[in-house]
Design a protein around this motif. Sequence first.
Motif, PDB file in Angstrom:
ATOM      1  N   ARG A 101       8.970  82.473  49.776  1.00 13.72           N
ATOM      2  CA  ARG A 101       8.163  81.398  50.365  1.00 13.72           C
ATOM      3  C   ARG A 101       6.755  81.416  49.797  1.00 13.72           C
ATOM      4  O   ARG A 101       6.188  80.363  49.484  1.00 13.72           O
ATOM      5  N   MET A 104       6.845  80.034  46.163  1.00 11.52           N
ATOM      6  CA  MET A 104       7.001  78.576  46.131  1.00 11.52           C
ATOM      7  C   MET A 104       5.752  77.871  46.644  1.00 11.52           C
ATOM      8  O   MET A 104       5.363  76.807  46.136  1.00 11.52           O
ATOM      9  N   PHE A 105       5.103  78.457  47.633  1.00 14.97           N
ATOM     10  CA  PHE A 105       3.869  77.874  48.163  1.00 14.97           C
ATOM     11  C   PHE A 105       2.781  77.872  47.083  1.00 14.97           C
ATOM     12  O   PHE A 105       2.033  76.902  46.929  1.00 14.97           O
ATOM     13  N   TYR A 107       3.293  77.748  43.801  1.00 15.61           N
ATOM     14  CA  TYR A 107       3.660  76.710  42.833  1.00 15.61           C
ATOM     15  C   TYR A 107       3.330  75.311  43.377  1.00 15.61           C
ATOM     16  O   TYR A 107       2.981  74.396  42.616  1.00 15.61           O
ATOM     17  N   ALA A 108       3.479  75.129  44.695  1.00 13.20           N
ATOM     18  CA  ALA A 108       3.176  73.825  45.297  1.00 13.20           C
ATOM     19  C   ALA A 108       1.697  73.494  45.115  1.00 13.20           C
ATOM     20  O   ALA A 108       1.340  72.340  44.828  1.00 13.20           O
ATOM     21  N   TRP A 109       0.805  74.477  45.263  1.00 18.17           N
ATOM     22  CA  TRP A 109      -0.624  74.245  45.030  1.00 18.17           C
ATOM     23  C   TRP A 109      -0.867  73.838  43.581  1.00 18.17           C
ATOM     24  O   TRP A 109      -1.588  72.875  43.311  1.00 18.17           O
ATOM     25  N   ALA A 111       1.274  72.561  41.340  1.00 17.60           N
ATOM     26  CA  ALA A 111       1.870  71.256  41.029  1.00 17.60           C
ATOM     27  C   ALA A 111       1.080  70.130  41.680  1.00 17.60           C
ATOM     28  O   ALA A 111       0.851  69.069  41.069  1.00 17.60           O
ATOM     29  N   GLY A 112       0.654  70.330  42.907  1.00 13.51           N
ATOM     30  CA  GLY A 112      -0.097  69.297  43.612  1.00 13.51           C
ATOM     31  C   GLY A 112      -1.397  68.945  42.898  1.00 13.51           C
ATOM     32  O   GLY A 112      -1.718  67.765  42.704  1.00 13.51           O
ATOM     33  N   LEU A 143      -5.334  67.005  49.563  1.00 18.72           N
ATOM     34  CA  LEU A 143      -4.288  67.930  49.142  1.00 18.72           C
ATOM     35  C   LEU A 143      -4.460  69.297  49.808  1.00 18.72           C
ATOM     36  O   LEU A 143      -3.489  69.923  50.253  1.00 18.72           O
ATOM     37  N   LEU A 147      -1.625  70.954  52.258  1.00 21.57           N
ATOM     38  CA  LEU A 147      -1.013  72.241  51.908  1.00 21.57           C
ATOM     39  C   LEU A 147      -1.381  73.333  52.916  1.00 21.57           C
ATOM     40  O   LEU A 147      -0.579  74.245  53.158  1.00 21.57           O
ATOM     41  N   ALA A 150       1.001  72.674  55.700  1.00 21.78           N
ATOM     42  CA  ALA A 150       2.348  73.080  55.296  1.00 21.78           C
ATOM     43  C   ALA A 150       2.469  74.605  55.274  1.00 21.78           C
ATOM     44  O   ALA A 150       3.474  75.174  55.717  1.00 21.78           O
ATOM     45  N   GLY A 151       1.409  75.273  54.773  1.00 23.77           N
ATOM     46  CA  GLY A 151       1.424  76.736  54.757  1.00 23.77           C
ATOM     47  C   GLY A 151       1.483  77.316  56.153  1.00 23.77           C
ATOM     48  O   GLY A 151       2.177  78.305  56.408  1.00 23.77           O
TER      49      GLY A 151
END
Length: 205
Positions: A101, A104-105, A107-109, A111-112, A143, A147, A150-151
């Motif tokens: 988790r 992936m979190f 990578y989300a930052w 990519a965002g 953003l 995030l 979401a986190g």
Amino acid sequence: MDDERAPSPEETLRVIEEQSAATTRWLYGDPLLLYVPWGVAWVLGFTALFLHYGLDGRSYAPISQMQAVGVLMAAQLLAGGIAALGFVRLNKVLRGDSNARGTMFGYAWFAGFALMTVLCNRITPHLPPQESGLLWAGSSLMLVAALQMAGGAVFLNWPMFFFGAYVGAVNALGVLLGAGWHALLTAVLLGGGFIAVGVVLRRCS
């Protein structure tokens, strides 16, 4: 004989509290590394932007927009480096699903912000300088807010979730009021807020 003495209830409770605090810091990271650097960066950078924009369209100090953005970017790069150190230390102690988790979190930052940069670069040439600055600042904080929330949901961290909602509310108000107000609110309420949250969470842990 003293070494063999059974610990008192007070000593046992103190040891439990110390171990609980250490475990919390390991699981959720050191708040001083994850929050305070960003708070300091936003206080410095958005104060520079506020001095450039002013509240009535006139600059309060002889600083250009590019100089103010330079201050903000340099401060954020330093803050990002310090925060990355905190995430690396955190990931070393996480295993299994928690580690996945966290990865992936992260990578989300990445990519965002990459997608946001593409979008803002495409639109910026069509806007006046002040509006383009507001586009970049408002988009990046939107953003951050999303995030953070979401986190908080992923890691079941309510302070993180609520602070993300707070970032979103301050950002929306600033965008509605204009570039000068957005820079001022971000420097005071978000920069100062991140510093306060980091210090308070560290003391509570």
